[in-house]
Design an enzyme around this catalytic site. Structure first.
Site, PDB file in Angstrom:
ATOM      1  N   GLY A 154       0.971  -0.766  -0.166  1.00 35.42           N
ATOM      2  CA  GLY A 154       0.223   0.137  -0.018  1.00 35.42           C
ATOM      3  C   GLY A 154       1.577   1.351  -0.481  1.00 35.42           C
ATOM      4  N   THR A 174       4.962  -5.377  -0.640  1.00 37.09           N
ATOM      5  CA  THR A 174       5.622  -6.817  -0.187  1.00 37.09           C
ATOM      6  C   THR A 174       5.630  -7.738  -0.367  1.00 37.09           C
ATOM      7  OG1 THR A 174       5.883  -4.926   1.480  1.00 37.09           O
ATOM      8  CG2 THR A 174       6.890  -7.275   2.263  1.00 37.09           C
ATOM      9  N   ASP A 223       5.951   6.559  12.672  1.00 38.28           N
ATOM     10  CA  ASP A 223       4.725   6.699  12.641  1.00 38.28           C
ATOM     11  C   ASP A 223       4.736   4.438  13.727  1.00 38.28           C
ATOM     12  OD1 ASP A 223       2.445   5.849  11.636  1.00 38.28           O
ATOM     13  OD2 ASP A 223       3.159   4.674   9.141  1.00 38.28           O
TER      14      ASP A 223
END
Length: 655
Positions: free
Chosen positions: A44, A49, A163
């Protein structure tokens, strides 16, 4: 199976060994002639991945990230490329820490950028939260003790993660340590850069106001995100939702969302982490640790059981570390000024946990499955060998894999089928029988030698083998059941089903076989007369799997109608119907003592049912796709499951 890396490919999965994609024609050779793509893990934003094998490291599993910006415009493309390269640099810079994934390679091939990094096998804290429910106070102290040194390590190297959230904190399966992942939006900070506006990147609800509103990031910004993460784990309430509804005002009343009583010490720590005004927060990890090391509950965390790591420091960092060491007590030493009452409560609480918490602990550990990864397609079937030493699995990738039950290491891959392996069964002397979409049945030795049986005119969806390995039963999409007598070579064909046969089983005494079909019926066949003894009607949709109890008294069938039916094997009478799964049920197995059954479903769960009450007593969550098959170990202490997520999971069965 080979997986195409062309982002525009509509059908990237390719059966067999191919050099080019059957859908788009793209080259399918391993990246850099080394990294063989197994399957996608997700993606995304600006990357995808994949799980991959490093052929230069004896097929060691690793993670490959491919830069595929989902953004429009030159500026957005450039920013995505910058962030992707930044993640590689951060991993190279920080990967020496055992709680940060190591970078293996960074390169460009076929106009795409690729990053190869260490695979972390485990679950994210988000997955753990979904599995176990809200965290308790002790778990938060343990989180802080394990993760704060990692943040201190990256901050000492002038890196802000930006994050931090439950999704980006993994609990490694091997040692239960916390691993900080996803440095794609991390930011290097220097004295000159601190006052410079940056790009607003982070996760809504978790990111601090200075990060989201002004684009600035500091060590205190990561600490705010850590506080929000602790709040989420304690309450199971999404900070993103609170942020959307109330902005940053929610942090002023964060305590009103608690469903448990926190100690004053932890409340004070979280309150300071969750300050909207950065100046009111801890400014760095050292300040947090300085306060935590005066709190008994934090000091009681047994950090001696965690692997030690002493990062290399620069001159200024060494001076600061020595200064802190002089002023702070050792983390593993209890404060000698603690009063007797507190010690008494601590000892009493520990005793209560040991006495009353054992069952709960066993349940919790059973919810932490070992995950076996290596198949390149959906795993359709799995069994445990009669000696309890190995797991055997079959997949859409046309292979059968044999794994060590205890270590979960892949021991051997059996190749011979030319299409999907639908089902496998194993005899008492460890002969393996497999059924495939290539219309054949194969009888294998563990060495890989095999014998092929032909006769079905369509997919062989189900197989069973007698304990003495002299008889095989198979069910096929050609609507027939075949009974193979390996001693005489005789093959008998049963044609009573009107639709595809999806399931077969053979009783341990070799007197009966049972079949289930898309025609919604279950048929019990008498092998002496070779005729249908009972036709069982009751399911309202496809019968996907069946199992016979080891005492040859009961039969269990599962269906797309989301029910499990128990039948008397000798009379055909329905005993009970069990309900509880939320989608089609695909697999079923009796426990060795015949007191329980296990089932697997499209709802991604595995359930264990008490046959005396008809209740589901355990539900195991963790698979990311439909569960196709389940099987008990001979001692009944382990359950294995196979899934569309291309993994096998090994669960400890609570006693």
């Amino acid at each position: 199976m080979s997986y195409c890396l062309n982002p525009a490919c509509q059908h990237p999965e390719n059966l067999g060994d191919r050099n080019s994609c059957s859908s788009c024609g793209k080259n399918l050779l391993p990246l850099r002639d080394r990294y063989y793509i197994i399957r996608p893990l997700g993606g995304g934003g600006f990357g995808r991945t994949f799980l991959a094998e490093d052929q230069d490291k004896l097929n060691e599993l690793c993670v490959v990230k491919q830069l595929v910006p989902q953004l429009q415009g030159t500026s957005a493309q450039n920013k995505a490329t910058q962030l992707f390269e930044q993640e590689a640099k951060r991993l190279q810079q920080l990967g020496e820490h055992p709680q940060i994934p190591a970078l293996y390679a960074y390169f460009k091939q076929d106009d795409y950028l690729y990053l190869v990094q260490q695979l972390i096998v485990g679950e994210s804290l988000r997955q753990q939260l979904d599995l176990q429910g809200a965290f308790n106070e002790q778990q938060i102290w343990e989180l802080l003790a394990d993760l704060l040194p990692v943040l201190q390590f990256i901050h000492n190297r002038q890196v802000i993660h930006r994050d931090i959230k439950p999704d980006n904190i993994m609990r490694r399966q091997s040692d239960r340590r916390l691993i900080l992942i996803d440095f794609g939006v991390s930011k290097q900070f220097t004295t000159s850069a601190i006052a410079t506006l940056g790009t607003t990147i982070g996760s809504f609800g978790y990111a601090s106001s200075e990060q989201m509103n002004e684009g600035e990031a500091y060590p205190a910004s990561d600490l705010y995100s850590l506080g929000v993460t602790c709040f989420h784990l304690l309450t199971q309430i999404s900070p993103s939702r609170l942020w959307t509804e109330y902005g940053y005002s929610w942090v002023k009343q964060w305590q009103q969302h608690l469903n448990l009583q926190l100690s004053q010490e932890l409340t004070a720590v979280l309150d300071r982490l969750l300050q909207k005004d950065m100046q009111q927060r801890y400014q760095n990890v050292e300040q947090v640790l300085l306060e935590l090391r005066t709190i008994e509950a934090f000091l009681a965390v047994d950090t001696t059981q965690l692997p030690s790591h002493t990062p290399s420091l620069t001159g200024n960092q060494k001076t600061r570390a020595r200064s802190l060491q002089k002023n702070l007590p050792a983390v593993t030493t209890l404060n000698p000024r603690a009063n007797f009452a507190w010690r008494y409560k601590l000892l009493l609480g520990s005793a209560i946990f040991l006495v009353l918490g054992f069952v709960g602990y066993k349940y919790w550990t059973s919810q932490q499955p070992s995950t076996l990864m290596g198949h390149r397609g959906e795993v359709n079937t799995v069994v445990v060998s009669p000696d309890g030493k190995t797991i055997i699995s079959g997949s859409d990738d046309q292979t059968i894999k044999i794994w060590d039950l205890n270590s979960q290491k892949l021991l051997r891959t059996l190749k011979g089928h030319t299409d999907w392996v639908y089902d496998i069964a194993i005899s008492a002397d460890s002969q393996i029988v497999s059924g495939s979409r290539d219309k054949t049945i194969k009888l294998w030795r563990l060495s890989g030698q095999h014998r092929t049986l032909t006769g079905h005119t369509s997919y062989v969806n189900s197989v069973a083998i007698s304990p003495d390995a002299t008889k095989i039963v198979s069910g096929s999409y050609d609507k027939t059941v075949k009974f193979w007598n390996l001693s005489t070579g005789q093959v008998d064909t049963f044609k009573s089903h009107s639709r595809e046969v999806l399931a077969v089983a053979i009783s341990s005494d070799g007197k009966k076989i049972v079949s289930g079909s898309v025609d919604r019926t279950v048929i019990i066949w008498n092998l002496k007369t070779l005729k249908a003894q009972n036709i069982l009607v009751g399911h309202t949709s496809d019968v996907n799997a069946i199992a016979i109890s080891s005492n040859n008294q009961q039969l269990a069938s599962v269906s797309d109608d989301r029910t499990i039916k128990l039948w008397n094997l000798n009379t055909g009478r329905e005993i009970r119907t069990l309900t509880g799964h939320l989608a089609d049920i695909n697999g079923v197995d009796f426990s060795p003592n015949n007191q329980h059954i296990a089932t697997g479903s499209d709802d991604k769960t595995v359930k264990i049912w008490d046959l005396s009450t008809g209740e589901a007593i355990y539900t195991f969550k963790g698979h990311q796709g439909a569960v196709f098959a389940v099987d008990y170990s001979p001692d009944g202490q382990t359950l294995v499951s196979a899934s569309a997520d291309k993994t096998i999971r090994k669960w400890l069965v609570p006693k």
